[in-house]
Scaffold this motif. Structure first.
Motif, PDB file in Angstrom:
ATOM      1  N   VAL A   1       0.652  -1.243   0.081  1.00 51.76           N
ATOM      2  CA  VAL A   1       0.020   0.148   0.021  1.00 51.76           C
ATOM      3  C   VAL A   1       0.810   1.357  -0.181  1.00 51.76           C
ATOM      4  O   VAL A   1       0.586   2.004  -0.905  1.00 51.76           O
ATOM      5  CB  VAL A   1      -1.074  -0.131   1.324  1.00 51.76           C
ATOM      6  CG1 VAL A   1      -1.596   1.351   1.380  1.00 51.76           C
ATOM      7  CG2 VAL A   1      -1.910  -0.991   1.235  1.00 51.76           C
ATOM      8  N   ARG A   2       2.049   1.457   0.755  1.00 49.74           N
ATOM      9  CA  ARG A   2       2.822   2.646   0.931  1.00 49.74           C
ATOM     10  C   ARG A   2       3.499   2.633  -0.181  1.00 49.74           C
ATOM     11  O   ARG A   2       3.541   4.029  -0.871  1.00 49.74           O
ATOM     12  CB  ARG A   2       3.680   2.342   2.132  1.00 49.74           C
ATOM     13  CG  ARG A   2       4.866   3.324   2.297  1.00 49.74           C
ATOM     14  CD  ARG A   2       5.012   3.564   3.455  1.00 49.74           C
ATOM     15  NE  ARG A   2       5.758   2.333   4.113  1.00 49.74           N
ATOM     16  CZ  ARG A   2       6.452   1.999   5.113  1.00 49.74           C
ATOM     17  NH1 ARG A   2       6.352   2.946   6.209  1.00 49.74           N
ATOM     18  NH2 ARG A   2       6.952   0.856   5.403  1.00 49.74           N
TER      19      ARG A   2
ATOM     20  N   SER B   1      -9.203   1.885   4.921  1.00 50.02           N
ATOM     21  CA  SER B   1      -8.402   3.148   5.263  1.00 50.02           C
ATOM     22  C   SER B   1      -7.688   3.604   4.045  1.00 50.02           C
ATOM     23  O   SER B   1      -7.873   4.751   3.708  1.00 50.02           O
ATOM     24  CB  SER B   1      -7.381   3.027   6.295  1.00 50.02           C
ATOM     25  OG  SER B   1      -7.098   4.243   6.824  1.00 50.02           O
ATOM     26  N   ALA B   2      -6.997   2.871   3.425  1.00 53.42           N
ATOM     27  CA  ALA B   2      -6.238   3.473   2.135  1.00 53.42           C
ATOM     28  C   ALA B   2      -7.092   3.953   1.085  1.00 53.42           C
ATOM     29  O   ALA B   2      -7.014   4.773   0.399  1.00 53.42           O
ATOM     30  CB  ALA B   2      -5.303   2.248   1.746  1.00 53.42           C
TER      31      ALA B   2
ATOM     32  N   LEU C   1      -6.961  -2.394   6.589  1.00 53.16           N
ATOM     33  CA  LEU C   1      -5.856  -1.573   5.839  1.00 53.16           C
ATOM     34  C   LEU C   1      -6.422  -1.145   4.595  1.00 53.16           C
ATOM     35  O   LEU C   1      -6.263  -0.027   4.281  1.00 53.16           O
ATOM     36  CB  LEU C   1      -4.551  -2.298   5.761  1.00 53.16           C
ATOM     37  CG  LEU C   1      -3.577  -2.191   4.661  1.00 53.16           C
ATOM     38  CD1 LEU C   1      -2.931  -0.540   5.219  1.00 53.16           C
ATOM     39  CD2 LEU C   1      -2.489  -2.843   4.420  1.00 53.16           C
TER      40      LEU C   1
ATOM     41  N   ALA D   1       1.072   3.999  -3.128  1.00 56.35           N
ATOM     42  CA  ALA D   1       0.661   5.335  -2.762  1.00 56.35           C
ATOM     43  C   ALA D   1       1.867   6.426  -3.178  1.00 56.35           C
ATOM     44  O   ALA D   1       1.426   7.538  -3.554  1.00 56.35           O
ATOM     45  CB  ALA D   1       0.241   5.699  -1.445  1.00 56.35           C
TER      46      ALA D   1
ATOM     47  N   SER E   1      -8.220   7.177   1.883  1.00 52.81           N
ATOM     48  CA  SER E   1      -7.065   8.280   2.117  1.00 52.81           C
ATOM     49  C   SER E   1      -6.756   8.646   0.668  1.00 52.81           C
ATOM     50  O   SER E   1      -6.355   9.916   0.248  1.00 52.81           O
ATOM     51  CB  SER E   1      -5.717   7.713   2.512  1.00 52.81           C
ATOM     52  OG  SER E   1      -6.091   7.417   3.925  1.00 52.81           O
ATOM     53  N   TYR E   2      -6.717   7.859  -0.236  1.00 49.62           N
ATOM     54  CA  TYR E   2      -6.498   7.998  -1.674  1.00 49.62           C
ATOM     55  C   TYR E   2      -7.375   8.159  -2.707  1.00 49.62           C
ATOM     56  O   TYR E   2      -7.076   8.177  -4.013  1.00 49.62           O
ATOM     57  CB  TYR E   2      -5.312   6.931  -2.112  1.00 49.62           C
ATOM     58  CG  TYR E   2      -4.032   6.745  -0.981  1.00 49.62           C
ATOM     59  CD1 TYR E   2      -3.272   7.839  -0.911  1.00 49.62           C
ATOM     60  CD2 TYR E   2      -4.187   5.844  -0.254  1.00 49.62           C
ATOM     61  CE1 TYR E   2      -2.296   7.862  -0.201  1.00 49.62           C
ATOM     62  CE2 TYR E   2      -2.978   6.087   0.655  1.00 49.62           C
ATOM     63  CZ  TYR E   2      -2.001   7.001   0.812  1.00 49.62           C
ATOM     64  OH  TYR E   2      -0.865   6.991   1.702  1.00 49.62           O
TER      65      TYR E   2
ATOM     66  N   PHE F   1      -8.478   0.691  -3.938  1.00 52.23           N
ATOM     67  CA  PHE F   1      -7.815  -0.324  -3.069  1.00 52.23           C
ATOM     68  C   PHE F   1      -9.188  -1.582  -2.551  1.00 52.23           C
ATOM     69  O   PHE F   1     -10.313  -0.878  -1.808  1.00 52.23           O
ATOM     70  CB  PHE F   1      -7.224   0.103  -1.491  1.00 52.23           C
ATOM     71  CG  PHE F   1      -6.193   0.766  -1.728  1.00 52.23           C
ATOM     72  CD1 PHE F   1      -5.051   0.481  -1.552  1.00 52.23           C
ATOM     73  CD2 PHE F   1      -6.083   2.282  -2.222  1.00 52.23           C
ATOM     74  CE1 PHE F   1      -3.642   1.030  -1.806  1.00 52.23           C
ATOM     75  CE2 PHE F   1      -4.865   3.070  -2.239  1.00 52.23           C
ATOM     76  CZ  PHE F   1      -3.731   2.273  -1.948  1.00 52.23           C
TER      77      PHE F   1
END
Length: 250
Positions: free
Chosen positions: A114-115, A158-159, A155, A118, A162-163, A170
């Motif tokens: 994920v990180r 939330s991702a 996870l 992103a 966020s994006y 996601f």
């Protein structure tokens, strides 16, 4: 999906290799990543695809993978984390090392994916993570894997929030028991296999291609209005309670 580039972590596993073959057959370019360089090269040669040997629990290595993928192949349209592990033990028999392994292989690798996505997919795209039916249904002796896989689903939610403004989606695929090298300890035992078959209402265990097809769909443009979802591909285990089959009385 023609010409799209997709990063696949855990590419040499049963589900990962099925996904890579599926993507390649649809005209996409899968970028293969896994720890076993021998198996990795064999699959890469089969598909004429680029590959990177790495440990997906290493955040720096996963970040480098994505940045190199962009540098060498152009924008990444999608990514799938197919890294995972499998443990059947009750909590009181699970060692600290075994629990840590489940978290690192399943949740840490997902977070690293994920990180990195992103940071390296600024123009949007699709990321698919793998959870498990054990995170949705209480199954005995699944405490460690259920904890890790439930974390994966949280996870992704939330991702996705966020994006979302960047068009980065996601989603999660949540399999039942799939026949792979990783699950051989269960599937090769007739007793355990029958018990597992009885749990799945459709009457069969999953094949890697069942899961690969769902991941490929979520990676592709037909799923462009889907984000923050968990798709159960589990033979009905998470949602169905079929009638009890009773033997006829003579």
């Amino acid at each position: 999906m023609d010409n799209a580039t997709h990063v696949v972590l855990g590419a040499t596993g049963g589900i990962g290799s099925a996904l890579c073959r599926r993507l390649a057959s649809e005209g996409a370019t899968p970028i293969l990543a896994a720890r076993d360089e021998g198996r990795l090269k064999e699959l890469a040669d089969e598909l004429d695809a680029p590959y990177f040997a790495l440990d997906a629990t290493d955040a720096g290595a996963v970040g480098d993978l994505f940045s190199k993928a962009v540098e060498e192949n152009g924008p990444v349209a999608g990514a799938a984390n197919c890294v995972g592990s499998f443990l059947l033990k009750p909590a009181h028999m699970t060692s600290d090392e075994e629990f840590a392994h489940q978290i690192s292989q399943n949740l840490t690798t997902a977070f690293n994916t994920v990180r990195a996505a992103a940071k390296n997919m600024p123009n949007g795209g699709s990321v698919v993570l793998l959870s498990s039916v054990a995170a949705r249904v209480g199954l005995a002796n699944h405490e460690a894997i259920a904890a890790a896989k439930a974390g994966v689903a949280g996870l992704a939610l939330s991702a996705a929030a966020s994006y979302v403004a960047r068009g980065l989606r996601f989603n999660v695929v949540s399999p039942g028991l799939v026949q792979t090298r990783m699950t051989e300890n269960v599937t090769r035992s007739e007793t355990a296999r029958k018990a597992s078959l009885d749990l799945h209402p459709l009457g069969r265990l999953g094949e890697p291609e069942d899961i690969a097809g769902a991941i490929a769909y979520l990676l592709g443009p037909d799923a462009g209005w889907i984000t923050g979802q968990t798709l159960g591909v589990d033979g009905g285990l998470s949602t169905l309670r079929p009638p009890v089959r009773r033997s006829a009385k003579g």
